[in-house]
Design a protein around this motif. Structure first.
Motif, PDB file in Angstrom:
ATOM      1  N   ALA A 131     -41.095 109.532-172.098  1.00  0.00           N
ATOM      2  CA  ALA A 131     -41.194 108.874-173.399  1.00  0.00           C
ATOM      3  C   ALA A 131     -41.665 107.437-173.255  1.00  0.00           C
ATOM      4  O   ALA A 131     -41.362 106.753-172.264  1.00  0.00           O
ATOM      5  CB  ALA A 131     -39.840 108.907-174.105  1.00  0.00           C
ATOM      6  N   ASP A 132     -42.427 106.994-174.274  1.00  0.00           N
ATOM      7  CA  ASP A 132     -42.898 105.619-174.371  1.00  0.00           C
ATOM      8  C   ASP A 132     -43.740 105.203-173.166  1.00  0.00           C
ATOM      9  O   ASP A 132     -43.680 104.059-172.704  1.00  0.00           O
ATOM     10  CB  ASP A 132     -41.707 104.658-174.536  1.00  0.00           C
ATOM     11  CG  ASP A 132     -40.869 105.000-175.749  1.00  0.00           C
ATOM     12  OD1 ASP A 132     -41.441 105.401-176.774  1.00  0.00           O
ATOM     13  OD2 ASP A 132     -39.629 104.879-175.667  1.00  0.00           O
ATOM     14  N   LYS A 180     -48.600 111.173-177.784  1.00  0.00           N
ATOM     15  CA  LYS A 180     -47.728 110.118-177.299  1.00  0.00           C
ATOM     16  C   LYS A 180     -46.288 110.569-177.488  1.00  0.00           C
ATOM     17  O   LYS A 180     -45.887 110.937-178.589  1.00  0.00           O
ATOM     18  CB  LYS A 180     -47.982 108.813-178.069  1.00  0.00           C
ATOM     19  CG  LYS A 180     -47.163 107.633-177.551  1.00  0.00           C
ATOM     20  CD  LYS A 180     -47.515 106.356-178.298  1.00  0.00           C
ATOM     21  CE  LYS A 180     -46.711 105.167-177.750  1.00  0.00           C
ATOM     22  NZ  LYS A 180     -47.043 103.915-178.477  1.00  0.00           N
ATOM     23  N   LYS A 231     -42.430 110.174-177.914  1.00  0.00           N
ATOM     24  CA  LYS A 231     -41.474 109.172-178.389  1.00  0.00           C
ATOM     25  C   LYS A 231     -40.080 109.766-178.434  1.00  0.00           C
ATOM     26  O   LYS A 231     -39.906 110.962-178.694  1.00  0.00           O
ATOM     27  CB  LYS A 231     -41.862 108.681-179.793  1.00  0.00           C
ATOM     28  CG  LYS A 231     -43.157 107.889-179.850  1.00  0.00           C
ATOM     29  CD  LYS A 231     -43.387 107.358-181.267  1.00  0.00           C
ATOM     30  CE  LYS A 231     -44.638 106.507-181.342  1.00  0.00           C
ATOM     31  NZ  LYS A 231     -44.837 105.954-182.714  1.00  0.00           N
ATOM     32  N   LYS A 232     -39.097 108.925-178.211  1.00  0.00           N
ATOM     33  CA  LYS A 232     -37.717 109.365-178.349  1.00  0.00           C
ATOM     34  C   LYS A 232     -37.416 109.610-179.829  1.00  0.00           C
ATOM     35  O   LYS A 232     -37.846 108.853-180.697  1.00  0.00           O
ATOM     36  CB  LYS A 232     -36.749 108.310-177.803  1.00  0.00           C
ATOM     37  CG  LYS A 232     -36.826 108.132-176.296  1.00  0.00           C
ATOM     38  CD  LYS A 232     -35.827 107.073-175.831  1.00  0.00           C
ATOM     39  CE  LYS A 232     -35.923 106.869-174.333  1.00  0.00           C
ATOM     40  NZ  LYS A 232     -34.981 105.806-173.860  1.00  0.00           N
ATOM     41  N   VAL A 270     -37.132 114.243-177.658  1.00  0.00           N
ATOM     42  CA  VAL A 270     -38.422 113.571-177.841  1.00  0.00           C
ATOM     43  C   VAL A 270     -39.255 114.313-178.879  1.00  0.00           C
ATOM     44  O   VAL A 270     -39.023 115.489-179.183  1.00  0.00           O
ATOM     45  CB  VAL A 270     -39.200 113.479-176.508  1.00  0.00           C
ATOM     46  CG1 VAL A 270     -38.494 112.564-175.522  1.00  0.00           C
ATOM     47  CG2 VAL A 270     -39.406 114.859-175.905  1.00  0.00           C
ATOM     48  N   ASN A 321     -40.402 100.557-182.809  1.00  0.00           N
ATOM     49  CA  ASN A 321     -41.701 100.916-182.244  1.00  0.00           C
ATOM     50  C   ASN A 321     -42.736 101.197-183.330  1.00  0.00           C
ATOM     51  O   ASN A 321     -43.536 102.130-183.236  1.00  0.00           O
ATOM     52  CB  ASN A 321     -41.578 102.138-181.328  1.00  0.00           C
ATOM     53  CG  ASN A 321     -40.664 101.900-180.153  1.00  0.00           C
ATOM     54  OD1 ASN A 321     -40.624 100.807-179.603  1.00  0.00           O
ATOM     55  ND2 ASN A 321     -39.903 102.912-179.766  1.00  0.00           N
TER      56      ASN A 321
END
Length: 843
Positions: A85-86, A150, A152-153, A176, A777
């Protein structure tokens, strides 16, 4: 031991609750289980039954703690997708586990990850990811896909009393998420890579869904889809609301009614078939044979329906009941219910936190108890009344008793989660249960059966079911339109829920004090104890109600909460005397996610608020406006304060329509408006200079931001400045105006954008605390690092909703405290010294 399964069930539930709150290493839990297991074996060998029971319950409790944490243990593995993640966009490959319609124009896939491609080199990866894709793309269970996203959490909104979406997804093994904007970002590599029964069932469910799409119109199609294959995700929101307002939502969820009809239909059909054969009647016990034969269609229907929690509970109870008939053993339905719950929680401990599990089991338990205590009563009728009338009246009484028991049994849970309870549930169920539960459900069952060999015949049965469903929907819609069809409730706490159930228990026991002959030797003090408990519960309920009514009226504090609404802004102002103001409502651009319904309303209900005296709209951008629409619809809003700005879009037109229909007074305010004093709090309007001319359209995005309503609140010696989305140009104008801008708390302009919070403005405001409302974010990268540094240099303690959750401010007019909801040390902000910062009294 009477009803022995309830003891391990309670122990397992306790372990799940403890394990969900307190995380221990699996090694520690396993090490703790070993001595308990040894003790259990010793007690069984020595026949120490009481000690063996205690050891078994401790073992079950520990197993519950271990089981609920298994997803967390898996997520900590080195190859889990969570660790990606991220880290920018990546290419992943995996197998589709499920698909669902998230919002209009967007679907979501749950994908079991297999590989990640890094520099064209595949590497193994584990865990699940939720991927949002355009709704025109279609993938099925078992498809092996590759997608570029992408990672992401998964995040939720962090407010007091809000639904913890992040934790609920984590319990399911989802940590995620990803997003694919178009078909270029996702590709099907191999279809149908899964094997076995589930793949065949998913194909059959998809076939049934397509038949419904062809032969039934909306919303009948979606309702039949929910009642037959257990898919409620496509139900329109207005239909959900209408069924919720009328207390008939349970019909949309496959439950004991549906499974019972399948079992009964199969039993009687098989019984008729056996009775037609003299050989079968002589050779077999046709009652038991028909009972055994009914098990097969029940299992098939449960598999087709998706085996959700209500389906699984109903199936297990039905199978246990059929098994009891087969073996000729007495059947204790309470024990069967406990056994069903045990099986579900052992297989899926996270089900304990699901609304469907709680509603399903509380309803069944209430029905069992209510029918046991009150079901044998006979309605007094004239002796000359025909037997068929007496039988009909008693059946009606039993139906009303079951409906009332289910309604009362689930009422606190519904109030806790939905903050609304139906006032027409009994009337609506008298109509909906026969129409949907019998007249529509039976042909719907026949549709499933006949679809195997004839699509045309299946379509005929769909048409019949759709006809009766349409009648039911029309009646439910009319009932839902009644202004008193449902009542809003504040969110009850755990003690209030327990108090309600205790009151109902004592009330029913008090109504059934006539003891059977075999219990005549029970001491007479039992009825007195019941009456005492009833009076105590009633007194506590009245005291609690009086406290809720009076506590805000006698409050002398000003309380402000910056609500975590993501990339938007919303703040609740609670003034002395119980006057409430909501400044902005948050929202998202180009999104159907309703922040007002999903975030702000639950927060207000958790704060025991049912009325909003004043709703303030600083400017009509979606991230400030969208959530206010639901608030005006669902709460008692008296006034709207705004700067007079308009917008040429559907969202603003819906806002205008909602305000007009609800008859809410609208006030246009500007720097020309005199200060307003509300409940001891002075509101001074600093910007815009004057209201815009009527009918002005075509303002640019930045011009609308710069026309935000700027308000300074003063309570005693404390001052608070709300700035909307103004830019540095307006800040410079306010700074040069000579107005007193000095404030203790500044609600930072434009979410901490680089174009705002100029050094001169911060010097004049000279705030001690800066509160920034922004999404975690977010794509705008608010707040900007340079802006954060300006506030640090100005000596302000910074609080951010993206990292702190809701930020609560409390003042009695002299002292002042600021408390973030997430009480975690944040090394990025050295200015913050503690989660709770108090401002001392000044002269």
């Amino acid at each position: 031991m009477r009803r022995p399964l309830w003891y391990p069930l309670i122990a397992l539930m306790t372990g799940i609750l403890i394990g969900d709150r307190f995380v221990l290493a699996p090694e520690v839990l396993l090490a703790g289980m070993l001595p308990v297991l040894a003790l259990l074996l010793l007690c069984l060998r020595r026949r120490w039954n009481a000690a063996a029971l205690i050891a078994l319950l401790l073992l079950t409790l520990t197993a519950g703690m271990l089981n609920i944490q298994r997803q967390l243990f898996l997520a900590r593995q080195e190859k889990h997708v969570l660790h990606l993640a991220d880290q920018g966009k990546m290419t992943l490959e995996g197998v589709v586990l499920s698909t669902e319609q998230a919002f209009p124009g967007k679907s979501t896939l749950i994908v079991l990850c297999r590989r990640v491609l890094q520099n064209q080199t595949p590497a193994p990866v584990t865990g699940k990811i939720r991927v949002a894709i355009p709704s025109d793309l279609s993938f099925q269970y078992g498809d092996f896909i590759r997608f570029h996203t992408k990672i992401k959490k998964i995040q939720g909104f962090h407010n007091p009393g809000s639904f913890d979406y992040e934790r609920s997804q984590n319990r399911r093994g989802l940590y995620v998420s990803g997003f694919v904007s178009d078909r270029a970002g996702i590709v099907l590599i191999r279809p149908d890579t899964a094997s076995g029964l589930k793949l065949k069932l998913e194909r059959f469910r998809l076939y049934l869904k397509r038949l419904l799409e062809v032969h039934a119109a909306s919303p009948q199609r979606e309702i039949l889809q929910a009642m037959t294959i257990g898919d409620q995700k496509a139900l329109p929101q207005d239909v959900r609301d209408q069924f919720a307002k009328t207390g008939t939502s349970h019909i949309l969820s496959i439950s004991g009614l549906h499974v019972g009809i399948v079992a009964a239909s199969a039993f009687f059909l098989m019984l008729l078939a056996f009775k037609s054969s003299e050989y079968c009647m002589l050779k077999f016990n046709i009652i038991k044979t028909a009972t055994a034969a009914a098990i097969v269609p029940v299992l098939i229907y449960a598999l087709v329906a998706g085996m959700g929690t209500p389906v699984l509970r109903s199936t297990l109870m039905t199978l246990a009941f059929l098994a009891a008939l087969l073996i000729g053993r007495p059947k204790d339905l309470y024990n069967i219910l406990a056994g069903a719950a045990l099986i579900i929680l052992i297989a899926s401990p996270e089900a304990l936190f699901e609304i469907s599990f709680q509603l399903s089991f509380s309803a069944v338990l209430a029905i069992l108890y209510g029918v046991e205590k009150l079901g044998k009563r006979q309605i007094p009728l004239p002796s000359a009344a025909p037997r068929w009338i007496a039988a009909g009246v008693n059946r009606l009484y039993l139906f009303l008793l079951v409906s009332t028991a289910a309604t009362l049994g689930t009422l606190p849970i519904i109030a806790f989660y939905f903050n609304r309870v139906s006032a027409v549930a009994l009337i609506a169920n008298l109509v909906a249960v026969p129409l949907l539960g019998i007249l529509a459900l039976i042909p719907a069952m026949m549709f499933i059966l006949t679809s195997v060999f004839s699509a045309a015949l299946a379509g005929f049965f769909i048409s019949i079911a759709s006809f009766f469903t349409g009648i039911a929907v029309s009646i439910i819609e009319e009932l839902a339109l009644l202004p008193w069809s449902s009542l809003s409730f504040i969110k009850p706490n755990a003690l209030e829920i327990a108090l309600f159930y205790a009151f109902m228990y004592f009330l029913i026991e008090a109504l059934t004090t006539d003891r059977p002959k075999d219990l005549q030797d029970v001491p007479a003090r039992r009825p007195l104890w019941i009456k005492t408990g009833l009076l105590v519960c009633a007194a506590l309920i009245l005291a609690d109600a009086a406290f809720l009514v009076l506590k805000d009226q006698f409050s002398s504090h000003l309380k402000i909460t910056a609500i975590d609404v993501g990339q938007g802004s919303s703040a609740l102002v609670r003034m002395p005397g119980g006057v409430n103001m909501l400044i902005d409502g948050g929202g998202f651009h180009d999104s159907s996610f309703d922040v007002g319904r999903a975030v702000i309303a639950p927060f207000l209900y958790a704060k025991r608020i049912r009325k909003v005296d004043i709703a303030v709209l600083t400017h009509p951008h979606p991230d400030h406006l969208q959530g206010l629409i639901h608030i005006v619809n669902a709460f008692d809003v008296r006034e709207v304060w705004c700067a007079g700005l308009t917008a040429d879009n559907d969202l603003y037109r819906l806002w205008e329509k909602t305000v007009a229909e609800r008859g809410v007074k609208v006030r246009t305010l500007s720097a020309q408006s005199p200060p307003e004093v509300v409940s001891g709090v002075t509101f001074q309007f600093l910007w815009p200079l004057r209201p815009p001319p009527p009918g002005v359209q075509g303002m640019s995005y930045q011009e609308t931001n710069d026309a935000s309503l700027v308000i300074k609140m003063t309570y005693g010696a404390r001052r608070f400045l709300v700035t909307g989305d103004i830019s540095a140009a307006i800040e410079a104008f306010l700074t040069a105006s000579g107005k007193d801008l000095k404030s203790d708390v500044l609600f930072v302009p434009h979410h901490g954008s680089l174009s705002s919070s100029s050094p001169d403005f911060l010097r004049v405001v000279s705030c001690r605390y800066a509160v920034i409302s922004a999404g975690k974010n977010n794509v705008f990268r608010h707040p900007h690092p340079a802006v954060l540094e300006r506030y640090r240099s100005a000596g302000a303690a910074i609080f951010r909703t993206d990292r702190d959750g809701a930020v609560s401010i409390d003042s009695d007019g002299q002292s002042l405290s600021v408390t973030p909801w997430i009480k975690k040390p944040d090394p990025d902000f050295v200015r913050r010294r503690a989660p709770n910062i108090s401002l001392p009294t000044t002269g």
